[in-house]
Scaffold this motif. Structure first.
Motif, PDB file in Angstrom:
ATOM      1  N   GLN A 471       0.838  -1.192   0.000  1.00 20.23           N
ATOM      2  CA  GLN A 471       0.000   0.000   0.000  1.00 20.23           C
ATOM      3  C   GLN A 471       0.871   1.240   0.000  1.00 20.23           C
ATOM      4  O   GLN A 471       1.945   1.239   0.612  1.00 20.23           O
ATOM      5  N   TYR A 472       0.369   2.288  -0.626  1.00 20.97           N
ATOM      6  CA  TYR A 472       1.107   3.546  -0.680  1.00 20.97           C
ATOM      7  C   TYR A 472       1.418   4.029   0.730  1.00 20.97           C
ATOM      8  O   TYR A 472       0.560   4.054   1.605  1.00 20.97           O
ATOM      9  N   SER A 473       2.669   4.406   0.947  1.00 20.11           N
ATOM     10  CA  SER A 473       3.025   4.935   2.258  1.00 20.11           C
ATOM     11  C   SER A 473       4.256   5.813   2.135  1.00 20.11           C
ATOM     12  O   SER A 473       5.193   5.479   1.415  1.00 20.11           O
ATOM     13  N   GLU A 474       4.227   6.920   2.852  1.00 18.87           N
ATOM     14  CA  GLU A 474       5.422   7.760   2.942  1.00 18.87           C
ATOM     15  C   GLU A 474       5.894   7.816   4.387  1.00 18.87           C
ATOM     16  O   GLU A 474       6.656   8.704   4.770  1.00 18.87           O
ATOM     17  N   ARG A 475       5.446   6.874   5.202  1.00 20.84           N
ATOM     18  CA  ARG A 475       5.848   6.844   6.612  1.00 20.84           C
ATOM     19  C   ARG A 475       7.310   6.462   6.749  1.00 20.84           C
ATOM     20  O   ARG A 475       7.806   5.572   6.060  1.00 20.84           O
TER      21      ARG A 475
ATOM     22  N   LYS B  26      -9.080   5.459  -2.497  1.00 21.33           N
ATOM     23  CA  LYS B  26      -9.592   6.824  -2.510  1.00 21.33           C
ATOM     24  C   LYS B  26      -8.565   7.743  -3.181  1.00 21.33           C
ATOM     25  O   LYS B  26      -7.371   7.662  -2.899  1.00 21.33           O
ATOM     26  N   THR B  27      -9.056   8.597  -4.057  1.00 20.42           N
ATOM     27  CA  THR B  27      -8.120   9.462  -4.784  1.00 20.42           C
ATOM     28  C   THR B  27      -7.443  10.464  -3.853  1.00 20.42           C
ATOM     29  O   THR B  27      -8.036  10.911  -2.865  1.00 20.42           O
ATOM     30  N   THR B  28      -6.226  10.796  -4.170  1.00 24.89           N
ATOM     31  CA  THR B  28      -5.518  11.845  -3.430  1.00 24.89           C
ATOM     32  C   THR B  28      -5.277  13.056  -4.334  1.00 24.89           C
ATOM     33  O   THR B  28      -4.506  13.948  -3.994  1.00 24.89           O
ATOM     34  N   ASN B  36      -9.653  12.648 -12.064  1.00 21.97           N
ATOM     35  CA  ASN B  36     -10.592  11.873 -11.237  1.00 21.97           C
ATOM     36  C   ASN B  36     -11.805  11.421 -12.056  1.00 21.97           C
ATOM     37  O   ASN B  36     -12.276  10.292 -11.912  1.00 21.97           O
ATOM     38  N   ALA B  37     -12.281  12.312 -12.921  1.00 23.44           N
ATOM     39  CA  ALA B  37     -13.439  11.959 -13.746  1.00 23.44           C
ATOM     40  C   ALA B  37     -13.077  10.803 -14.674  1.00 23.44           C
ATOM     41  O   ALA B  37     -13.886   9.888 -14.895  1.00 23.44           O
ATOM     42  N   SER B  66      -0.363   9.871 -13.621  1.00 17.32           N
ATOM     43  CA  SER B  66       0.223   8.538 -13.495  1.00 17.32           C
ATOM     44  C   SER B  66      -0.030   7.922 -12.120  1.00 17.32           C
ATOM     45  O   SER B  66       0.141   6.723 -11.931  1.00 17.32           O
ATOM     46  N   LYS B  67      -0.436   8.747 -11.158  1.00 24.97           N
ATOM     47  CA  LYS B  67      -0.808   8.201  -9.854  1.00 24.97           C
ATOM     48  C   LYS B  67      -2.184   7.556  -9.904  1.00 24.97           C
ATOM     49  O   LYS B  67      -2.532   6.721  -9.067  1.00 24.97           O
ATOM     50  N   SER B  68      -2.991   7.996 -10.880  1.00 23.46           N
ATOM     51  CA  SER B  68      -4.407   7.635 -10.850  1.00 23.46           C
ATOM     52  C   SER B  68      -4.701   6.136 -10.969  1.00 23.46           C
ATOM     53  O   SER B  68      -5.762   5.707 -10.508  1.00 23.46           O
ATOM     54  N   PRO B  69      -3.834   5.291 -11.556  1.00 23.72           N
ATOM     55  CA  PRO B  69      -4.171   3.859 -11.576  1.00 23.72           C
ATOM     56  C   PRO B  69      -4.416   3.260 -10.194  1.00 23.72           C
ATOM     57  O   PRO B  69      -5.021   2.194 -10.075  1.00 23.72           O
ATOM     58  N   ALA B  70      -3.953   3.946  -9.154  1.00 24.79           N
ATOM     59  CA  ALA B  70      -4.259   3.446  -7.803  1.00 24.79           C
ATOM     60  C   ALA B  70      -5.722   3.712  -7.444  1.00 24.79           C
ATOM     61  O   ALA B  70      -6.219   3.165  -6.469  1.00 24.79           O
TER      62      ALA B  70
END
Ligand SMILES: Cc1ncc(C[n+]2csc(CCOP(=O)(O)OP(=O)(O)O)c2C)c(N)n1
Ligand code: SF4
Ligand SMILES: [Mg+2]
Lengths: 614, 347
Positions: A471-475, B26-28, B36-37, B66-70
């Motif tokens: 999972q994504y983490s920057e901790r 959940k999107t960041t 997002n759309a 490129s982050k969006s595939p998550a």
């Protein structure tokens, strides 16, 4: 090869009738693009067929045609097949370099030359043999266009006469070289061979001491270049995706991969390929494709040389952190591209070991001969998949592009190690998995391959910013845990990589350590040190990085340990410094050669003698 | 009298999967970000097309896009690679396993700036792959510098005017070998869904350039990639209807006003004429339309080009039908005799 029996008989028999049998080097000086390669290979092969240990080294310019090229053949009844510093027998075919070539010979050497060059006027302490090549080639080759090529076979005939090489072996080697499809060309060249021999027999009187005599040291052996051996290794290791971007000296390896794959890796029923080979647009793409393929479960390969390694840097770092396997052959050469790209060097040891950003470390294999190019290819794919990481196989131009005699390769008996891969059934049974959890304590997590038909199979792959569950983490703690596990994984590898080759002399205070092709010259140097200076030495050849425990043990057994390598800055030594204790480092000495030719024994001997104060 | 209210049956697709099975984390990304759309449309399309999510692999480079595939298809493997080099990763993976449904998501910086080389070579190879460019004309993740798709004269928030001409990724894709080329707008749900579904149905390289405004760095007056600018200048080429192969395709259409394209999987892409006549199988007219639109300052959207005939990279390599990755040893390690033959030749 250094394990051959060394007998002093035949070394020299008096002064006047002194003969040097099976212990000399021949150098043929030509221009590239003149087609001399065939003649040189025939010469080398015929000596090989007479049972005499032999090696051939081509020194060529970065150019397609017209610049000087030297081919050196060394016959050594002692089995020394490293480069010999001194040339004993010169064939001077290139007017441009002839005067310098002759000037470089030691007194007493022999020189066959193109008559109009009048080289005999240069010195009076050599054995000169003038041959009117242009006059001889006309009658045996009616087509003027072919004369430039056929001319070369004439010197083979002359040399055969002067060195007492069996003409039957010459003919056999020649027909083997041309193969069954080019009988006509072989016959034409055979005529030139005989013309050269006859001319020499009738016009030259032999005054030099060099001669061959049949031995029985090559029976059953093969002649192969390292790149073809590496290629075969990959094919038999079951490589499925291979990518490349042409660069000397690695191109011929990938061309051999293509050739062998076409021959041996088509489905017998459908004729379809059980592999994919892509010539990529550059090395960024070739290594990216290899990593993508490795990530998706293929045995993936790419090959390159130093400049390509530089371009691969970013991706290899991602491969390390994202834990995607692939095998990268680095056929090392002098850099940069406008350096001496056709000369050899152990120039990428440090850059590959630590390639990329952040804290990265990569395993390296160091083959020294074609047999090891073959066997280490198989091992490298296993290691890459077992440890889910990019693995380098570090050959060099000397090994890759020159012809070597070798024992026939042993068929790989070990089943492929595909590493820790969970299938849909495994997932069903386990109920789930965490990609980067160190379940077994070896630092290696379990992975799944894309397109595994199971809702629990997927994970998201990114660099170092993730926890054990991917999972994504920057901790801070997640990052530290992850890179510590990667370090632990690297530590585990120490037990998996092949052990060094060691020869301990209980009386020796000094030891030599080297990798790869430095071996040949290092072993010969040890012989010289013993014979000429009564200096006994121990020896260790490292087969891989990370270094194993034997390295420290070896260093502690000796007062001085010479790290012998083919680069200016002592890269192998620098790599050791990174992990050794100061006390151990204090014992290390450095022997370096970096002129672009394969290292020779004399250079090592002279350096050690000077450092020992002998 | 107690009655247990039976909950309404959950809505599932033909595979029995809920839309939840197609969602991501959940999107960041920023609120209102076009990316997002696009993620939401991808969720809908894969769900409605009844694609097994675990057969999809998501690839991306570096950037907000490129982050969006998550943020979609959590049940699919994903590989967030290095900046501008996603095509290489995807090419290797699809070669390793031809069963993978490859989906790439990238940005205009990732594709047209640092990644233009890999993009061009991907085009030449016609890899079976869906390649979505989330095009906002700037580098979102590094805080709003111009990318190579920024239009001449477009203005940054800081007032800087772009004085270099843009790459038109669709024109490049047309010229260099993609077999499905489309442009859309993150705000046009209906069109984007039809295009993405057609791309999923396509066998070959599908390039979809989706104008996807960056609300934080490029949505102001003077930007040519803002919501309001695109809404004003969007010129849909046609109206699109996608009829998937698993549905009854008896759709009444008046003669002469539509162009049907039969996709690889049997689906139908029905292209309804809007104003001009447009044949999406004609590459030359597609290029002409793009150039004319650029002259006129319009943004033409729709399916610009479809070619269902051209062989893909996999066809050209003539690979075995099974994934290379999992071929058993006996199919990838030649025999003892093969090695002996080679050794004999070298003796
Ligand atoms: C080799 C390299 N150079 C630079 C960067 C810094 N960088 C990260 S994202 C990015 C631009 C992304 O722009 P775009 O692809 O348009 O994505 P967006 O954020 O706009 O969606 C840059 C330059 C990087 N990650 N790697
Ligand atoms: S910075 Fe722009 S591109 Fe990035 S998430 Fe925010 S709105 Fe989207
Ligand atoms: Mg952008």
């Amino acid at each position: 090869m250094s394990t051959l029996q060394i007998s002093p008989a035949g070394e020299s028999t008096g002064n006047a009738g002194r003969q040097v049998i099976n212990d000399f080097s021949i150098q043929v000086a030509t221009v590239n693009g003149s087609g001399s390669q065939t003649a040189n290979n025939v010469l080398m092969r015929s000596i090989f067929q007479m049972g005499i240990p032999v090696s051939g080294k081509n020194m060529f310019p970065s150019n397609i045609a017209g610049l000087p090229t030297w081919f050196t053949i060394r016959a050594s009844r002692h089995g020394f097949i490293g480069r010999k510093k001194e040339v004993d027998f010169l064939v001077a075919m290139n007017g441009e370099t002839a005067i310098e070539d002759v000037a470089g010979l030691a007194s007493g050497a022999a020189c066959v030359y193109d008559e109009p060059l009048k080289l005999n006027e240069q010195r009076d302490d050599l054995h000169f043999y003038p041959v009117p090549f242009d006059k001889l080639v006309g009658p045996v080759c009616p087509q003027p266009k072919l004369r430039k090529l056929v001319r070369n076979m004439i010197y083979d005939g002359v040399v055969a006469y002067l060195l007492d090489i069996d003409m039957e072996e010459m003919r056999k080697a020649l027909f083997k070289q041309f193969g069954p499809k080019k009988i006509k060309a072989a016959e034409l060249n055979s005529g030139a061979l005989v013309a050269g021999y006859d001319y020499a027999a009738q016009n030259l009187s032999k005054t030099d001491p060099f001669r061959v005599e049949r031995m029985n040291e090559t029976a059953g052996k093969i002649i192969i270049d390292g790149n073809s051996a590496s290629a075969l290794g990959c094919v038999f290791a079951g490589v499925t995706v291979a990518t490349w971007y042409p660069i000397t000296p690695s191109s011929s390896m990938m061309e051999a991969v293509i050739e062998y794959m076409r021959r041996f890796r088509r489905d017998p029923e459908t004729g379809k390929a059980t592999y994919a080979i892509i010539q990529a647009e550059d090395e960024l793409a070739s290594v990216g494709m290899a990593l993508g393929a490795g990530w998706a479960g293929a045995r993936s390969l790419t090959a390159t040389a130093g400049p390509g390694i530089s371009l691969m840097s970013e991706f290899v770092g991602l491969g390390y952190y994202a834990e995607a396997p692939c095998v990268i052959f680095d056929v090392q050469r002098v850099g940069p591209s406008t350096g001496l790209p056709t000369r050899t060097m152990q120039g990428d040891i440090l850059s590959t070991a630590l390639l990329s950003h952040g804290d990265t470390q990569h395993p390296l294999y160091f083959p020294r001969c074609p047999e090891e190019c073959f066997s280490m290819a198989c091992e490298a794919f296993d290691l890459a998949e077992r440890f889910q990481t990019p693995v380098f196989v570090m050959t060099d131009l000397d090994l890759g592009m020159n012809n070597w005699m070798a024992d026939p390769f042993t068929y790989p008996e070990k089943p492929l190690d595909r590493g820790k891969v969970l299938t849909a059934d495994d997932l069903e049974r386990l109920g789930g998995f965490e990609r980067y959890r160190d379940v077994d304590g070896d630092g290696v997590g379990y992975r799944t391959l894309p397109a595994t038909r199971h809702p629990g199979a997927a994970y998201f792959t990114r660099g170092s910013g993730h926890n054990a569950k991917a999972q994504y983490s920057e901790r801070e703690d997640d990052y530290v845990n992850n890179v510590d596990r990667l370090k632990h994984k690297f530590e585990t590898m120490r037990k998996f990589v092949p052990a060094p080759e060691i020869e301990l002399d209980p009386e020796a205070a000094a030891g030599l350590i080297c990798v790869g092709t430095t071996h040949q010259a290092a072993q010969e140097s040890r012989w010289q040190l013993r014979q000429e200076y009564n200096l006994r030495t121990s020896y260790m050849r490292l087969l891989a990085y990370p270094f194993r425990h034997e390295l420290v043990e070896f260093i502690r057994r000796h007062e001085q340990v010479y790290i012998v390598e083919q680069n200016r800055d002592g890269q192998l030594l620098a790599l050791m410094r990174l992990e050794l204790d100061p006390g151990d480092i204090a014992r290390l000495r450095s022997v370096r050669y970096y002129g672009g030719l394969p290292i020779d024994a004399r250079t090592i001997t002279d350096s050690i003698v000077a450092q020992e104060g002998l | 009298m107690s009655t247990t209210a039976t909950p309404p049956p959950k809505k599932v697709n033909r595979l029995g999967l809920e839309v939840l099975s197609y969602k991501g984390s959940k999107t960041t990304l920023c609120a209102g970000c076009g990316h997002n759309a696009i993620s939401e449309r991808l969720v809908e399309c894969f769900y409605e097309m009844n694609i097994e999510p675990w057969m999809v692999s998501k690839f991306s480079g570096i950037g907000c896009s490129s982050k969006s595939p998550a943020y979609f298809l959590n049940l699919a493997h994903g590989f967030n690679g290095v900046h501008g080099r996603m095509p290489a990763l995807a090419t290797g993976a699809v070669l390793a396993n031809r069963n993978i449904i490859g989906l790439g998501v990238t940005g205009d910086g990732d594709t047209a700036s640092i990644g233009i080389g890999q993009f061009m070579h991907l085009l030449r190879r016609n890899l079976p792959f869906i390649y979505v460019i989330e095009d906002n004309g700037v580098y979102g993740l590094t805080k709003g510098q111009f990318s190579a798709t920024a239009d001449l004269g477009s203005k940054l928030k800081t007032g800087v005017i772009n004085d270099l001409p843009p790459f038109d990724c669709c024109a490049l894709a047309l010229e260099w070998g993609a077999t499905f080329v489309a442009r859309s707008f993150s705000g046009d749900k209906r069109q984007l869904v039809a295009i993405l579904k057609a791309a999923i149905a396509h066998n070959g390289l599908a390039i979809i350039d989706v104008i996807s405004p960056c609300t934080t760095f490029n949505d102001h007056e003077g930007s040519t990639k803002s919501y309001s600018y695109i809404k004003e200048h969007d010129e849909p080429l046609h109206e699109l209807d996608f009829v998937p192969h698993f549905e009854d395709i008896q759709v009444e259409i008046p003669e002469g006003s539509s162009h049907d394209v039969r996709m690889h999987d049997g689906s139908l892409l029905r292209i309804k004429k809007l104003g001009r006549d447009y044949d999406p199988t004609d590459k030359m007219s597609a290029l002409r339309v793009l150039h004319e639109a650029a002259e006129a300052g319009e943004v033409v959207t729709g399916v610009l080009y479809v070619n269902t005939q051209k062989p893909t990279l996999l066809d050209m390599i003539n690979m075995v039908d099974e994934p290379l990755a999992t071929l058993p040893t006996e199919r990838v390690r030649p025999s003892r005799e093969a090695l002996e033959t080679v050794m004999e030749e070298l003796r």
